[in-house]
Motif scaffolding. Sequence first.
Motif, PDB file in Angstrom:
ATOM      1  N   PHE A  36      31.324  42.134  31.243  1.00 32.21           N
ATOM      2  CA  PHE A  36      31.479  43.066  32.361  1.00 32.21           C
ATOM      3  C   PHE A  36      31.584  42.315  33.691  1.00 32.21           C
ATOM      4  O   PHE A  36      32.449  42.609  34.528  1.00 32.21           O
ATOM      5  CB  PHE A  36      30.298  44.039  32.388  1.00 32.21           C
ATOM      6  N   PHE A  39      34.890  40.775  35.012  1.00 31.10           N
ATOM      7  CA  PHE A  39      35.898  41.638  35.642  1.00 31.10           C
ATOM      8  C   PHE A  39      35.481  42.076  37.052  1.00 31.10           C
ATOM      9  O   PHE A  39      36.031  43.018  37.596  1.00 31.10           O
ATOM     10  CB  PHE A  39      36.153  42.871  34.775  1.00 31.10           C
ATOM     11  N   THR A  40      34.498  41.358  37.618  1.00 29.14           N
ATOM     12  CA  THR A  40      34.050  41.667  38.973  1.00 29.14           C
ATOM     13  C   THR A  40      34.240  40.444  39.873  1.00 29.14           C
ATOM     14  O   THR A  40      34.532  39.346  39.397  1.00 29.14           O
ATOM     15  CB  THR A  40      32.565  42.072  38.979  1.00 29.14           C
ATOM     16  N   TRP A  42      31.696  39.399  41.898  1.00 32.39           N
ATOM     17  CA  TRP A  42      30.325  39.243  42.381  1.00 32.39           C
ATOM     18  C   TRP A  42      30.087  37.826  42.888  1.00 32.39           C
ATOM     19  O   TRP A  42      30.180  36.860  42.145  1.00 32.39           O
ATOM     20  CB  TRP A  42      29.350  39.591  41.259  1.00 32.39           C
ATOM     21  N   SER A  51      31.751  44.467  42.963  1.00 28.62           N
ATOM     22  CA  SER A  51      32.861  45.418  42.843  1.00 28.62           C
ATOM     23  C   SER A  51      33.810  44.972  41.743  1.00 28.62           C
ATOM     24  O   SER A  51      33.978  43.779  41.491  1.00 28.62           O
ATOM     25  CB  SER A  51      33.626  45.551  44.164  1.00 28.62           C
ATOM     26  N   PHE A  52      34.436  45.937  41.101  1.00 27.80           N
ATOM     27  CA  PHE A  52      35.357  45.679  39.995  1.00 27.80           C
ATOM     28  C   PHE A  52      36.705  45.212  40.539  1.00 27.80           C
ATOM     29  O   PHE A  52      37.271  45.832  41.438  1.00 27.80           O
ATOM     30  CB  PHE A  52      35.529  46.955  39.180  1.00 27.80           C
ATOM     31  N   ASN A  53      37.218  44.096  40.003  1.00 27.88           N
ATOM     32  CA  ASN A  53      38.528  43.596  40.458  1.00 27.88           C
ATOM     33  C   ASN A  53      39.474  43.274  39.308  1.00 27.88           C
ATOM     34  O   ASN A  53      40.397  42.469  39.460  1.00 27.88           O
ATOM     35  CB  ASN A  53      38.357  42.378  41.369  1.00 27.88           C
ATOM     36  N   GLY A 263      30.984  36.187  39.120  1.00 30.88           N
ATOM     37  CA  GLY A 263      32.154  36.732  38.437  1.00 30.88           C
ATOM     38  C   GLY A 263      32.993  35.645  37.794  1.00 30.88           C
ATOM     39  O   GLY A 263      33.362  35.732  36.617  1.00 30.88           O
TER      40      GLY A 263
END
Length: 292
Positions: A36, A39-40, A42, A51-53, A263
């Motif tokens: 998980f 895909f951020t 962070w 946040s998701f990117n 991330g």
Amino acid sequence: MIKSNYLERHLHILFPLPAIIFVALLMIFPVLYTLFLSFTNWNLTSGMPLSFNGINSYIRVLSEPRFLHAVGRTFSFTIFAVLIEGFLGVAIALILNRAFVGKGLAKMLLLLPLVSTPVAVGIVFNLFYDPTIGLANFVLKSLGLPQGLWISSADSVIPSLILVDVWQWTPMITLIVLAGLAGLSDEPVEAARVDGASEWQILRHVTIPMVMPVILTAVILRLIDALKTFDIIFAMTGGGPGYASETLNIMGFKYSFEYFRMGQSSVILVVLFLIVFLCSLGIMKLRSASEI
């Protein structure tokens, strides 16, 4: 009564359930959480919330030359270390499988590298490789041979680390193969001798094929461990000099605890997980084919 019958019918599920939950929390959750995070964006130093990117972190990390070089070093270290350990481990196991004076002492000495703490091994070998006061250069100088920089040089740091890994983990393969040899039946060997086969022919065409599944099992275990080697490399070089000994595990650690890019660090660790999984799967299939 109904509850009692229900429990009796489902004992095969209820008994292992606590262990399954523990394994899930201990292993499955961290893997999924790391996936998980990959895909951020962070970053602990940015002051911005997680946040998701999407795949942007993957694109950024996978396109970095530093990452590609780390992949190459990881495979170089693993392939050469496991090949040498496999060859030496099988050879030593074949020797120890014979009767000779001092066999018990030899087995005991073989265990010493395995029980040594990896960080302590790294510190000792740092002294061994020291260019000025190290034993390695002292021996080379005494023999009139050119001295080396060992872990202080980008050209020799990976081979130097491989030697340390071979010293510590060859005994593991030896012990596994030795256990496999002890469980083999004597009948095929005796039949081959009756047919006039030489010792080399017996070794090549009888003993090695019979023990091959055990050898491949030992290689699988060592391959998984070598791909994610961290302690020895970190204790001896920290990934240096420069990035010359930086493997994926070391790079992932630095991105997490030095750069705080959680991330991107997760991307590196996900890729390492996939590499370990695919390599293990390939060797397991090879092991299954050898048993047919």
